[in-house]
Write an enzyme that holds these catalytic residues in place. Structure first.
Site, PDB file in Angstrom:
ATOM      1  N   GLU A  64      60.234  31.261 -10.149  1.00 56.47           N
ATOM      2  CA  GLU A  64      61.036  30.135 -10.624  1.00 56.47           C
ATOM      3  C   GLU A  64      61.245  29.078  -9.537  1.00 56.47           C
ATOM      4  O   GLU A  64      61.571  29.389  -8.404  1.00 56.47           O
ATOM      5  CB  GLU A  64      62.397  30.627 -11.135  1.00 56.47           C
ATOM      6  CG  GLU A  64      62.312  31.577 -12.324  1.00 56.47           C
ATOM      7  CD  GLU A  64      61.698  30.940 -13.572  1.00 56.47           C
ATOM      8  OE1 GLU A  64      61.652  29.686 -13.656  1.00 56.47           O
ATOM      9  OE2 GLU A  64      61.255  31.693 -14.462  1.00 56.47           O
ATOM     10  N   CYS A  88      69.696  34.989 -16.407  1.00 58.18           N
ATOM     11  CA  CYS A  88      68.762  34.872 -15.274  1.00 58.18           C
ATOM     12  C   CYS A  88      68.979  33.555 -14.536  1.00 58.18           C
ATOM     13  O   CYS A  88      69.165  33.533 -13.313  1.00 58.18           O
ATOM     14  CB  CYS A  88      67.319  34.982 -15.757  1.00 58.18           C
ATOM     15  SG  CYS A  88      66.864  36.636 -16.331  1.00 58.18           S
ATOM     16  N   HIS A 129      60.557  36.003 -12.590  1.00 53.28           N
ATOM     17  CA  HIS A 129      60.550  36.610 -13.920  1.00 53.28           C
ATOM     18  C   HIS A 129      59.294  37.462 -14.088  1.00 53.28           C
ATOM     19  O   HIS A 129      58.210  37.081 -13.632  1.00 53.28           O
ATOM     20  CB  HIS A 129      60.568  35.528 -15.006  1.00 53.28           C
ATOM     21  CG  HIS A 129      61.940  35.180 -15.471  1.00 53.28           C
ATOM     22  ND1 HIS A 129      62.475  33.908 -15.370  1.00 53.28           N
ATOM     23  CD2 HIS A 129      62.912  35.943 -16.046  1.00 53.28           C
ATOM     24  CE1 HIS A 129      63.703  33.907 -15.873  1.00 53.28           C
ATOM     25  NE2 HIS A 129      63.987  35.126 -16.289  1.00 53.28           N
TER      26      HIS A 129
END
Length: 203
Positions: free
Chosen positions: A78, A141, A165
């Protein structure tokens, strides 16, 4: 050197969370870094509080959080966490915030401070699919990624932080036709590869 690695408990009707299965299988020392592991609840705010408690206790050089992104086929590193909760489903204690700022006084967003492009390239060298993701979603998250980066920023801490992820495990898609999954072994190798990169860059 210490690297704190976090993973979540199962949520959304699943019996397992691949992030925790990966966490349990990580080596305790990677690239000379002590790996400290913590499972956190899939719960808004409480998840952040648990990690902050651990940061205060162990004083890590870096924090890497792992979470499940069912439907994604690869390891996704991310880039950014945004200051909003917008839950499609309730968390594990029934909270379902909609269009709610995580921190009304916080920055609109924070970028990951781990070397995301190098992590992706090194994972791909292991013949495991990986890419950069430009959205961590608006569930727990993203909430945790934002909360950690916000805490580090507001307290002026020299701690690298980021979020990765991972897909479903094969056992989770037995009754989900055409849904991608990845073996536990490949996911463990991918996360350990990411940790190696973080350890090298945090020295």
């Amino acid at each position: 050197m210490k690297i704190l690695v976090t993973a979540f408990d199962p949520f959304g009707g699943e019996n397992i969370n691949p992030s925790y299965e990966v966490l349990k299988n990580l080596k305790d020392n990677i690239e000379g870094a002590e790996i400290i592991k913590i499972q956190v609840p899939t719960v808004f705010y409480l998840s952040v509080e648990k990690v902050i408690e651990k940061i205060k206790e162990v004083k890590p050089d870096a924090v890497l959080s792992i979470g499940q992104a069912g439907g994604r086929y690869d390891i996704t590193v991310e880039r950014i966490a945004i200051n909003i909760d917008d839950a499609r489903i309730p968390d594990n204690i029934g909270q379902q915030p909609i269009d709610t700022p995580i921190d009304p006084e916080g920055a609109p967003a924070y970028f990951a401070t781990i070397p995301i492009k190098e992590i992706v390239e090194e994972i791909k060298k292991e013949n495991i699919p990986a890419s950069i993701s430009n959205t961590a979603g608006t569930f727990v998250c993203n909430h945790l990624m934002y909360g950690i980066l916000n805490y580090v920023h507001k307290n002026g801490l020299n701690i690298k932080a980021g979020f990765i992820h991972i897909p479903y495990l094969p056992v989770q898609v037995l009754n989900k036709p055409y849904t991608p999954s990845m073996s536990l072994g490949d996911m463990v190798k991918a996360i350990e590869t990411a940790i190696k990169v973080i350890a090298k860059k945090s020295r």
